[in-house]
Design an enzyme around this catalytic site. Sequence first.
Site, PDB file in Angstrom:
ATOM      1  N   SER A  39       0.800  -1.224   0.000  1.00 36.17           N
ATOM      2  CA  SER A  39       0.000   0.000   0.000  1.00 36.17           C
ATOM      3  C   SER A  39       0.829   1.269   0.000  1.00 36.17           C
ATOM      4  O   SER A  39       0.360   2.324  -0.454  1.00 36.17           O
ATOM      5  CB  SER A  39      -0.929   0.013   1.213  1.00 36.17           C
ATOM      6  OG  SER A  39      -0.166  -0.099   2.414  1.00 36.17           O
ATOM      7  N   GLU A 240      -5.776   8.627  12.444  1.00 34.98           N
ATOM      8  CA  GLU A 240      -4.416   8.587  12.977  1.00 34.98           C
ATOM      9  C   GLU A 240      -3.693   7.406  12.333  1.00 34.98           C
ATOM     10  O   GLU A 240      -4.012   6.255  12.603  1.00 34.98           O
ATOM     11  CB  GLU A 240      -4.419   8.443  14.498  1.00 34.98           C
ATOM     12  CG  GLU A 240      -4.986   9.652  15.223  1.00 34.98           C
ATOM     13  CD  GLU A 240      -4.907   9.506  16.731  1.00 34.98           C
ATOM     14  OE1 GLU A 240      -4.265   8.536  17.213  1.00 34.98           O
ATOM     15  OE2 GLU A 240      -5.499  10.342  17.436  1.00 34.98           O
ATOM     16  N   HIS A 244       0.754   5.190   6.367  1.00 38.11           N
ATOM     17  CA  HIS A 244       0.340   5.552   5.013  1.00 38.11           C
ATOM     18  C   HIS A 244       0.446   7.059   4.791  1.00 38.11           C
ATOM     19  O   HIS A 244       0.312   7.847   5.724  1.00 38.11           O
ATOM     20  CB  HIS A 244      -1.085   5.067   4.752  1.00 38.11           C
ATOM     21  CG  HIS A 244      -1.213   3.580   4.835  1.00 38.11           C
ATOM     22  ND1 HIS A 244      -1.592   2.931   5.988  1.00 38.11           N
ATOM     23  CD2 HIS A 244      -0.969   2.616   3.906  1.00 38.11           C
ATOM     24  CE1 HIS A 244      -1.595   1.614   5.767  1.00 38.11           C
ATOM     25  NE2 HIS A 244      -1.222   1.400   4.517  1.00 38.11           N
TER      26      HIS A 244
END
Length: 265
Positions: A39, A240, A244
């Site tokens: 990701s 939070e 990422h």
Amino acid sequence: MKITLKNLLTFAAVLLLATGLMSFALRENVTKIYLIGDSTMMDYDKYREDYLTSMYPLSGWGQFFQELFDTETIASLGRLIHTDSVLVDNRAIGGRSTRSFFEEGRWAKVYQDLRPGDLVMIQFGHNDATLERPLRYVTPAAYKEFIRLYVSQSREKGAIPIVVTPVSRNFPWKDGKLENAHGDYYTAAVEVSEELEVRMIDLTMSSMALFQEKGEEFSAKNYFMNLEPGQYPNYPEGKEDNTHFVTEGAREVAKLVLEGMRGLE
């Protein structure tokens, strides 16, 4: 000239041949850079049709990699790229480890498309250590085996593999210093790169240095998905997340990767 079926067929054959030759020539003059990873690398705009309304500003660094390859940049990478244009093909996807990316057949599709001179940038590590998720988890030893596989099979196709150590998280911080969250997986990536004499970009250390220079609070607010309630309509309660990236953070990491490429022999 009289138009006959024979003339039409001849014209069609010539047109097909010309089109094929043109496509071949165009492909020969382009270096593809395949991105395989998780990701932190993926292109959310590519995989999420509703990205702007549901995911933004969540971003992966690979999402902004293509825009860095202008003529001057390509010329500066002459050791790696021998064409006058580059096409970034981002196959990274969230939640994948070295193991699940392979087992889902994603690597097989990349392998099928590889051509001599292409680059394969391999960045895993964020999900490999998730012991609580057995479909992702691999031991550091198995992580090495999968990286070896990606490297060796890239080389089989005449492509150039580049191991990218996992980008840093914005934690843990201790006494004002950012520590390496990736532990044995970082070490494993470095060791495999040395063992196989494969090019490596140490994104772990370069991103740690960047976040360290900017500081914990600045990095959290400007680079990572730490959002105030109501700051973005699609995150009404805020968020939070020190793993990422928001768009600015992803762009900064993409620049680090490019700088790493410039340092490769």
